[in-house]
Enzyme design. Structure first.
Site, mmCIF file in Angstrom:
data_model
loop_
_atom_site.group_PDB
_atom_site.id
_atom_site.type_symbol
_atom_site.label_atom_id
_atom_site.label_comp_id
_atom_site.label_asym_id
_atom_site.label_seq_id
_atom_site.Cartn_x
_atom_site.Cartn_y
_atom_site.Cartn_z
ATOM 1 N N PHE A 1 -14.242 -3.188 0.610
ATOM 2 C CA PHE A 1 -15.122 -2.021 0.183
ATOM 3 C C PHE A 1 -15.307 -1.424 -0.806
ATOM 4 C CE2 PHE A 1 -14.007 -1.855 5.148
ATOM 5 C CZ PHE A 1 -14.888 -2.366 5.261
ATOM 6 N N GLU B 1 -19.046 4.379 0.250
ATOM 7 C CA GLU B 1 -17.937 4.259 -0.849
ATOM 8 C C GLU B 1 -19.711 4.079 -2.264
ATOM 9 O OE1 GLU B 1 -18.711 2.131 1.781
ATOM 10 O OE2 GLU B 1 -16.691 2.998 3.160
ATOM 11 N N ARG C 1 1.218 -0.878 0.193
ATOM 12 C CA ARG C 1 0.227 0.111 0.488
ATOM 13 C C ARG C 1 0.543 1.114 -0.288
ATOM 14 N NH1 ARG C 1 -2.268 0.354 6.235
ATOM 15 N NH2 ARG C 1 -0.419 -0.484 6.982
ATOM 16 N N HIS D 1 -5.739 -3.375 1.860
ATOM 17 C CA HIS D 1 -5.780 -4.888 2.375
ATOM 18 C C HIS D 1 -6.977 -5.196 2.639
ATOM 19 C CE1 HIS D 1 -4.602 -0.900 4.595
ATOM 20 N NE2 HIS D 1 -4.614 -1.728 6.028
#
Lengths: 317, 281
Positions: free
Chosen positions: A86, A61, A13, A112
């Site tokens: 999400f 979202e 990330r 993630h």
């Protein structure tokens, strides 16, 4: 045998964050959106340098995906940032209608992903996202393996016209690909040359595949490791060329074996050159809380699992 | 600039188009289409500042997003009469290999359409993105949307409504087709929503109501007032009180014609109530 070493570990990330920051300096059309996870997505640098090109959406979202689609109308290149869960399952219909079917140039950037999210547990550990996204017509699906590759991929997808799903993760993992690499969407990378078995891996499992190949070498088994960072479009030629030599294959991914990279590879093989294949991935199950290393061991997603799969598949030749 | 009579004539022709389109393929959504005919005719021919031709990015021109995509017949007819594609193409509505899909899409490259819609509740978010892109581009034109009232039952709308006021998206005018009907019955029987006006106000929007949403002059006045409210830090909501099935007596005041095509006899009856004005395609 070519071996890989590393001097530093970093989370993928952060590679995304570094790539996004560079895009902020080089491409004025790049804009970023986040649903209340700036720190987790490592978007701080982009935001600090380009506050007017950042949109804090809040915990919404579905709205974020729609706004991203709208921003392309006007020539912007939106990068959305939230957790993989999400970024996909929660907003599947928004992505399907407003982005994929509408062919909007949105880059869905998802952190993630998979079990290595760790202690938060199964509510957040999506293991179905590759399948969800690869089934959408026109969607490109990319799962880079380390910090450098994630940074390069982030920069590369801005140049590509079309919707992209970019998947990366939370834990620190070895950096073993070059910092100056040119990322080619859809182009597999052969990391080691081998004659006995092909290992096709994506994301965090690429390093595990390299570790497996070292151990297999000690046992007199020569494994050809291929880094498939782009799951769609899949580099079928690289896979077929390799199995023409090795005549068996193991696929490895931090994802359900249903719907993931392994099934895409199986389709290529079934229609071109039927080949014995073993699947390293989660076996149609949800995850649970634990450290990333504990989870990768329990769910058989580590180097040892790849070694076992290689030994099994070689016997099936 | 068209006068009211010309807009009324165009509306009548659009009604005929809607009826003939859905009749031909025995499918589609005439009720909501007829209810919004005056609004879309006024919007495209008087209210919006549009450029000739079609460019997806729509820089320096007003944009429109249809969120309730099932009223595609009225959208297609109005787009065709506005010059985006040949009126004759309305003949291909819902047929195989057509650009006029059951619900609007960019996928087949139909000029005038900037987003796919049909799965409800997504249009406002997209419009907000387009409106924010306009601000980034220094483009002071406006973004318009249309939504069904039943569509407001989709939660994504409320994410968008909250965001638009919080982020001062004041170049957006969202119109709600307040016809009080949805597929399973009246909105008050399916899922009563209380005061939509109070909800938008509570979410920080400017709200104005057009009581006669099928009256061209009332629409022009209302939308002119709405335009005057833009650029003042708040998004603008127009509550447009329409009659579903307007202009065809047996289709009015009921949800029965939400998604049903008229028979041959019903078509003849409906067309007789709306004599040809600009010529059928």
């Amino acid at each position: 045998m070519k071996t890989y070493t590393y001097t530093e570990k970093k989370d993928t990330r952060s590679g995304f964050g570094a790539g996004l920051a560079e895009l902020g300096r080089t491409n004025p059309n790049v804009v970023a959106l986040c649903a209340d996870l700036i720190g987790s997505l490592k978007m701080d640098e982009f935001i600090k340098e380009n506050p007017e090109r950042f949109f804090q959406i809040g915990i919404a979202e579905a709205n974020m995906m729609g706004i991203a689609a709208g921003l392309t109308i006007g020539g912007k290149i939106p990068f959305t940032g939230t957790f993989a869960n999400f970024s996909t399952g929660r907003v599947y219909d928004q992505i399907r209608q407003s982005i994929a079917y509408s062919n909007k140039n949105v880059k869905i950037c998802a952190s993630h992903a998979g079990l290595t999210l760790g202690e938060d547990g199964a509510t957040h550990q999506i293991l179905e996202d590759i399948g969800l996204m690869k089934m959408l017509p026109g969607m490109t699906v990319i799962n880079p393996c380390d910090y450098n590759q994630t940074k390069a991929a982030t920069i590369a997808i801005a140049e590509f016209d079309g919707p992209v799903y970019l998947r990366f993760g939370r834990p620190s993992v070895p950096i073993f690909t070059p910092a100056d690499q040119k990322f080619e969407i859809g182009k597999a990378l052969q990391l080691t040359e081998g004659a006995d078995v092909t290992i096709v891996a994506t994301g965090h499992l690429v390093w595990e595949a390299l570790e497996a190949s070292k151990a297999l070498y000690e046992k007199g088994i020569s494994a050809e490791v291929i880094d498939i960072h782009t799951i769609k479009p899949l580099d079928a030629k690289a896979i077929l060329d390799s199995v023409a030599k090795t005549r068996c294959i193991v696929t490895a991914e931090e994802h359900n074996i249903l719907g993931g990279l392994g099934e895409s590879v199986a389709r290529v093989l079934a229609t071109n050159n039927p080949t014995p294949q073993e699947f390293v991935g989660t076996k149609d199950t949800f995850g649970e809380s634990g450290t990333p290393a504990q989870l990768m061991e329990k769910y058989q997603l580590n180097a040892q699992a790849i070694i076992n799969a290689c030994e099994t598949v070689i016997k099936r030749k | 600039m068209a006068n009211t009579t010309e807009l009324q004539d165009l509306t009548t022709q659009v009604r005929r188009d809607i009826l003939r389109m859905v009749h031909k393929v025995n499918s589609g959504h005439p009720g909501g289409s007829l209810g919004c005919a005056e609004f879309l005719v006024a919007l495209y021919n008087e209210i919006m500042d549009r450029k000739d031709g079609f460019d997806m990015n729509g820089l320096n021109e007003d944009l429109f997003f249809l969120s309730n995509g099932h009223i595609s017949p009225v959208f297609y007819s109005v787009l065709a009469h506005a010059g985006y594609f040949p009126v004759e193409e309305l003949n291909t509505f819902r047929l195989i290999n057509s650009r006029l899909q059951g619900h609007p899409t960019t996928h087949e490259g139909l000029p005038g359409v900037r987003i796919a819609s049909g799965s409800l509740g997504q249009g406002m978010s997209v419009a907000i993105g387009a409106a924010q892109a306009k601000k980034l581009n220094g483009d002071n034109k406006l973004v318009y949307t249309l939504h069904g009232d039943g569509e407001l039952q989709e939660g994504q709308n409320w994410e968008a409504i909250m965001y638009a006021s919080a982020k001062k998206v004041d170049n957006l005018i969202s119109t709600i087709d307040l016809n009080g009907q949805q597929i399973d019955g009246s909105t008050d029987t399916v899922l009563p929503m209380g005061s939509i006006e109070a909800k938008f106000l509570a979410f920080g929007w400017d709200v104005l109501t057009v009581e006669k949403g099928n009256d061209i002059d009332a629409i022009l006045k209302g939308m002119s007032d709405a335009k005057a409210l833009t650029g003042k830090g708040k998004p603008v909501c127009v509550l447009l009180k329409t009659v579903m099935g307007n202009g065809v007596d047996f289709m009015m005041y009921t949800h029965a014609w939400h998604g049903k095509a008229p028979s041959d006899e019903q078509l003849e009856n409906a067309l007789s109530q709306n004599p040809e004005t600009l010529g059928d395609y």
